[in-house]
Design an enzyme around this catalytic site. Structure first.
Site, PDB file in Angstrom:
ATOM      1  N   ASP A   1      14.869  92.193  63.100  1.00 56.76           N
ATOM      2  CA  ASP A   1      15.001  90.812  62.647  1.00 56.76           C
ATOM      3  C   ASP A   1      14.894  90.778  61.131  1.00 56.76           C
ATOM      4  O   ASP A   1      14.509  91.764  60.506  1.00 56.76           O
ATOM      5  CB  ASP A   1      14.008  89.868  63.328  1.00 56.76           C
ATOM      6  CG  ASP A   1      12.550  90.137  62.986  1.00 56.76           C
ATOM      7  OD1 ASP A   1      12.234  91.262  62.546  1.00 56.76           O
ATOM      8  OD2 ASP A   1      11.726  89.230  63.165  1.00 56.76           O
ATOM      9  N   PRO A   2      15.287  89.666  60.501  1.00 51.31           N
ATOM     10  CA  PRO A   2      15.352  89.627  59.038  1.00 51.31           C
ATOM     11  C   PRO A   2      13.973  89.769  58.390  1.00 51.31           C
ATOM     12  O   PRO A   2      12.941  89.472  58.991  1.00 51.31           O
ATOM     13  CB  PRO A   2      15.945  88.239  58.753  1.00 51.31           C
ATOM     14  CG  PRO A   2      16.623  87.823  60.022  1.00 51.31           C
ATOM     15  CD  PRO A   2      15.800  88.433  61.119  1.00 51.31           C
TER      16      PRO A   2
END
Length: 230
Positions: A70-71
């Site tokens: 995920d970012p």
């Protein structure tokens, strides 16, 4: 929600993924994000950057796929490419280890930035399997629907053309191996480049030179992993 002009998506991806925008999970995901914004939560990456991986690397141009989870959840970091950060932001520890392996593998000097956009523009699809995150809350959007969308992206890429390289670093990325046709593509795996695990096999994996060798053997231009200065 349909794949119309409200969604800024590169045309080849918009066509390939059109059916996904009509799926119930996408409506639920959109509603979740709307509620998060309404609650005043700061979401990364900024809206126009969410699909940067797809917009930077058209489907027909994909040569290599790197999967992230995920970012980054710090201010100003995430811009839609896994492992990459925006200009002016220090390279995070996992990216520093990627640079160390590039230095060892291909003798590429470690750059003074963490902006990997030039890789994306050469055909490296740098995909986080969850495409948004709440500020300072890692994995906060995991399981909210992005996984269905990005699983389909992986399947589409695998089906679309032969002789791609998939770089799967860590257990999460390797869990997506079942979506890839290994008879058509080169799948390279290692532990994650995180400082917690990189010494257990990422440093020394040789994935970057092996990627380019495979591309050249199959008539493709290799990736210039050396990043331009900013």
């Amino acid at each position: 929600m349909t794949a119309d002009d409200r969604i800024k998506l590169e045309p080849s991806w918009k066509e390939a993924l059109r059916a996904e925008f009509d799926q119930p999970y996408m409506s639920e995901l959109r509603e979740f994000l709307r509620q998060e914004h309404a609650a005043g939560k700061e979401i990364y990456p900024p809206g126009p950057m969410i699909f940067n991986a797809l917009n930077s690397t058209p489907l027909d141009k994909v040569k290599v796929v790197i999967l992230g989870q995920d970012p980054y959840h710090g201010p100003g970091q995430a811009h839609g490419l896994c492992f990459s950060v925006q200009p002016g932001v220090p390279a995070p520890p996992s990216l520093v280890n990627i640079y160390k392996e590039l230095k060892r593998d291909l003798n590429i000097d470690i750059p003074n930035h963490g902006y990997l956009q030039s890789w994306a523009e050469q055909g490296v699809l740098m995909l986080n399997t969850t495409m948004t995150v709440e500020r300072a809350n890692a994995a906060s959007h995991a399981g909210k629907g992005w996984q269905f969308f990005t699983d389909r992206i992986i399947e589409v890429v695998s089906e679309h053309q032969p002789h791609l390289v998939f770089l799967l670093w860590g257990a999460h990325a390797q869990s997506k191996q079942k979506l890839i046709d290994a008879t058509k593509h080169l799948v390279l795996t290692s532990v994650h480049p995180s400082p917690l695990s990189a010494y257990r096999g990422f440093l020394g994996c040789g994935h970057f030179s092996r990627t380019n060798k495979y591309l050249e053997q199959n008539g493709e231009t290799p990736i210039e992993w050396r990043l331009p200065p900013l």
